[in-house]
Design a protein around this motif. Structure first.
Motif, PDB file in Angstrom:
ATOM      1  N   TRP B  63       0.815  -1.054   0.219  1.00 54.43           N
ATOM      2  CA  TRP B  63       0.300   0.066  -0.077  1.00 54.43           C
ATOM      3  C   TRP B  63       0.930   1.104   0.116  1.00 54.43           C
ATOM      4  CZ3 TRP B  63      -0.022   3.854   3.696  1.00 54.43           C
ATOM      5  CH2 TRP B  63       0.363   3.811   4.767  1.00 54.43           C
ATOM      6  N   GLN B  64       2.026   1.422   0.819  1.00 62.22           N
ATOM      7  CA  GLN B  64       2.857   2.595   0.168  1.00 62.22           C
ATOM      8  C   GLN B  64       2.604   2.663  -0.797  1.00 62.22           C
ATOM      9  OE1 GLN B  64       3.447  -0.063   2.357  1.00 62.22           O
ATOM     10  NE2 GLN B  64       3.991   0.017   4.425  1.00 62.22           N
ATOM     11  N   SER B  67       0.214   3.643  -2.864  1.00 68.02           N
ATOM     12  CA  SER B  67      -0.175   5.530  -2.689  1.00 68.02           C
ATOM     13  C   SER B  67       1.337   6.394  -3.379  1.00 68.02           C
ATOM     14  CB  SER B  67       0.186   5.930  -1.415  1.00 68.02           C
ATOM     15  OG  SER B  67      -0.288   4.949  -0.314  1.00 68.02           O
ATOM     16  N   LEU B  68       2.307   5.864  -3.026  1.00 67.66           N
ATOM     17  CA  LEU B  68       3.656   7.265  -3.898  1.00 67.66           C
ATOM     18  C   LEU B  68       3.372   7.467  -5.304  1.00 67.66           C
ATOM     19  CD1 LEU B  68       5.347   8.497  -1.849  1.00 67.66           C
ATOM     20  CD2 LEU B  68       7.209   7.097  -2.904  1.00 67.66           C
ATOM     21  N   LEU B  71       0.473   9.910  -5.786  1.00 64.55           N
ATOM     22  CA  LEU B  71       0.878  10.867  -6.201  1.00 64.55           C
ATOM     23  C   LEU B  71       2.108  11.551  -6.516  1.00 64.55           C
ATOM     24  CD1 LEU B  71       0.885  12.867  -3.342  1.00 64.55           C
ATOM     25  CD2 LEU B  71       2.572  12.157  -2.260  1.00 64.55           C
ATOM     26  N   PHE B 534      -5.868  13.279  -2.083  1.00 65.29           N
ATOM     27  CA  PHE B 534      -4.163  12.740  -1.553  1.00 65.29           C
ATOM     28  C   PHE B 534      -4.454  12.212  -0.405  1.00 65.29           C
ATOM     29  CE2 PHE B 534      -3.221  15.462  -5.494  1.00 65.29           C
ATOM     30  CZ  PHE B 534      -4.512  14.555  -6.249  1.00 65.29           C
ATOM     31  N   ILE B 538      -4.825   8.341   0.304  1.00 61.57           N
ATOM     32  CA  ILE B 538      -4.305   6.780   1.483  1.00 61.57           C
ATOM     33  C   ILE B 538      -4.616   6.863   2.378  1.00 61.57           C
ATOM     34  CG2 ILE B 538      -1.730   7.503   2.712  1.00 61.57           C
ATOM     35  CD1 ILE B 538      -0.821  10.083   0.014  1.00 61.57           C
ATOM     36  N   ALA B 542      -4.308   3.196   2.617  1.00 60.80           N
ATOM     37  CA  ALA B 542      -3.670   1.972   4.368  1.00 60.80           C
ATOM     38  C   ALA B 542      -4.439   1.188   4.896  1.00 60.80           C
ATOM     39  CB  ALA B 542      -3.000   3.285   5.075  1.00 60.80           C
TER      40      ALA B 542
END
Lengths: 30, 603
Positions: B63-64, B67-68, B71, B534, B538, B542
């Motif tokens: 998920w990190q 997300s990045l 973004l 955003f 995120i 998460a």
């Protein structure tokens, strides 16, 4: 003025990355 | 409401519901992890996209990383739109020789279109070149909508996967959203709109003679552009007869199709969908209104299909309809009732063969009251934001309804993808509340809902509320904010509250009445739009990561069924209670006070 608004966009993006980092920290702690 | 009004509302809901299952099943195929006939059919183009973009289809993300990627991709798009606006005077496809857009308006518009908000402080036909409209805004209409779908699909995977570290690939989800869902639907709708008279060309604006020349009084200005004054200090004016009108043209249909399907809402022309070149006929009006809710509604079924229980999807859809349909009817009733002050003046406001009746101020005679109020509620229930009537001209209670629908968090259908993941955040809150009532650990779709999911869901629910009320408070205290208000008192407050509610929930519609194209409003609303999009996405990713890592909990006698009418009511109640508790004080200062003063001034 372009510099001001581009800096503001960068600040918003960085703040959101900071939020992502915080979410990750909280996730690691559980 | 008469039979005609109910028939229009009923037809709209029936056609929408009829399309939910086929489109929802189609999208479930598009996002399936397993090869199927759809991904085989489009596999060649999909593989070509992956090859030229250097995407490894089987490389999944946690998920990190997801997300990045989301973004960074969107911020790069945002910067590209900013650069296009600032340099459009040197770029091709600018037959009207539009100058560069100001930095503050470019900032606002770039964020607005990257976040799927599509708030517009500018007038499209008087500000942007064809290239900026197409390459900047048109492309962002697709990409921001695809981002919403991608995040919602990643969240659904969080429910379907067990003890997994990944939630899919952002690049694959983006590609499939665009290729299989948004592009084909937009192509079909754009052609249908062209058949109704929506313009699609690259020719310069046309000057045509007016059928009836009109005379206006204008201020005389000197060479420097300053108003000339006489010996008494009064502005000198002169009569001018207008004989021609400039008709703006351009590639509108292609942008309007995705504007509605992608719940973007940013108008090609300043008058948005009230403009006859954007929305020429009652049939184009129906098609566009249908397109506004189509994908958010169908995604509910996609969700049910992907989690292996379509009843779960129908439950979410039922909760959405339970809130939308009564509010649609209430808004229509408020507008058909008209202005109470007119009754005392013995003005006939009843509907008849010769007039629409009710409050027709700010509405197109082509559409009348019912099509205007249905559009207003659909566009604010979804985070679309396009308008075919001016909400500022609605009666105070009629205007309250679209505003409150936005303030409910854009989960009553909501944005493409973002509506589904927002509603799932509320579902998490609802099962948590139900769990507290019976003293059991809450579960949803076989996953235990624990402190981490609740923290994230709470943030997702509360961030837009905080942005809206804090933004409004700043604007009504700052001289620059007050300077933009066109009306004093409660109505002026409503205009500001609506603007910040719209930006902070990524809706983008304007109540009208405030001059928002100032550096103050452009900057503050831009910040609200960014943080409303955003961090929320995120937060949901998460939750997706956390749920995907969990084991499946077998259903037991103590599990709350989440596919029953009871859960539909519970979910709708949670959405309404949070929306009401957060915004009732502000609404009391705005539209409610406005309504009471209208009634009292009539006696």
């Amino acid at each position: 003025m372009d510099v001001v608004y581009l800096a503001l966009i960068a600040a918003l993006a960085l703040a959101t990355v900071g939020f992502l980092w915080l979410c990750e920290r909280v996730a690691d702690r559980k | 409401m008469n039979a005609n009004s109910w028939a229009q509302l009923g037809l709209y809901v029936v056609v929408l519901l009829a399309l939910v299952k086929p489109l929802g099943a189609y999208m479930a195929l598009a996002f399936s992890d397993q090869p199927n006939r759809l991904t085989k059919f489009g596999g060649g183009i999909e593989r070509f996209v992956y090859r030229i973009c250097g995407i490894h289809r089987d490389e999944e993300m946690g998920w990190q990383r997801y997300s990045l990627a989301m973004l960074v991709f969107n911020v790069v798009g945002l910067l590209a739109v900013y650069a296009l606006q600032r340099t459009q005077q040197w770029l091709p496809l600018n037959p009207q020789h539009m100058p560069a857009v100001t930095p503050d308006s470019s900032f606002n518009t770039a964020i607005s279109f990257a976040t799927n908000t599509n708030w517009q402080g500018y007038g499209g036909e008087s500000t942007l070149s064809y290239l900026t409209q197409m390459l900047g805004l048109g492309v962002q209409n697709f990409l921001s909508a695809a981002t919403g779908i991608a995040v919602s699909i990643a969240l659904v995977r969080g429910f379907t996967r067990h003890t997994a570290k990944t939630i899919g690939s952002f690049w694959v989800d983006m590609t499939r959203s665009t290729l299989y869902v948004l592009l084909p639907l937009s192509l079909g709708l754009a052609l249908a709109l062209v058949s109704q008279g929506v313009v699609q060309d690259f020719s310069p604006y046309k000057d045509v003679p007016l059928l009836q020349p009109t005379t206006i009084t204008e201020a005389v200005k000197d060479a420097a552009g300053n108003a000339v004054k006489d010996a008494h200090g009064k502005e000198v004016t002169r009569q001018k007869t207008i004989t021609t009108q400039s008709l703006p043209l351009g590639p509108a249909a292609s942008q309007i199709a995705i504007k509605q399907l992608g719940t973007n809402g940013g108008g090609y022309f300043n008058a948005n969908s009230a403009h006859p070149y954007e929305n020429p006929t009652p049939f184009s009006n129906f098609l566009e209104m249908l397109a506004i809710l189509l994908i958010p509604a169908a995604l509910c079924y996609t969700f049910g299909r992907m989690v292996g229980d379509t009843r779960q999807g129908w439950t979410l859809l039922a909760a959405m309809l339970l809130i939308l349909v009564p509010l649609m009817a209430a808004c229509t009733l408020a507008e058909q009732a008209g202005n109470p002050n007119f009754t005392h003046l013995r003005i006939d406001q009843s509907a008849s063969a010769l007039q629409a009746g009710g409050n027709m101020e700010g509405k197109e005679t082509r559409f009348g009251i019912v099509d205007s109020t249905m559009w207003a509620t659909a566009t604010t229930a979804a985070s679309n934001g396009s308008v075919n009537a001016m909400h500022d001209s609605f009666t105070p209670l009629g205007g309250l309804i679209p505003m409150w629908l936005i303030q409910l968090g854009e989960v009553i259908f909501g944005g493409v993808g973002s509506g589904l993941y927002g509603m799932l955040a509320f579902a998490v809150v609802a099962v948590f509340i139900a769990g507290l009532m019976v003293g059991r650990t809450p579960e949803y779709l076989g996953k235990k809902i624990e402190a981490y999911e609740m923290k994230m869901a709470s943030l997702v629910v509360l961030i837009p509320c905080a942005l809206a009320v804090v933004g409004t408070a700043i604007a009504v205290m700052a001289p620059a904010g007050l300077a933009g208000m066109a009306n004093p008192g409660a109505h002026g407050f409503s205009e500001v509250l609506y603007a910040f509610s719209s930006a902070s929930n990524n809706n983008g519609s304007a109540f009208g009445g405030i001059s928002a194209n100032t550096s103050f409003y452009n900057s503050l609303l831009g910040i609200c739009m960014f943080f409303a999009r955003f961090p929320l996405a995120i937060g949901m990713l998460a939750i997706a990561g956390s749920l995907a890592a969990k084991k499946q909990v077998p259903e037991s006698a103590g599990t709350l069924p989440t596919h029953t009418p009871l859960f539909v009511v519970l979910l709708a109640t949670v959405v309404i209670v949070i929306g009401a508790l957060t915004f009732l004080p502000a609404l009391a200062l705005g539209p409610i006070a406005d309504s009471l003063s209208t009634v009292s001034s009539g006696h």
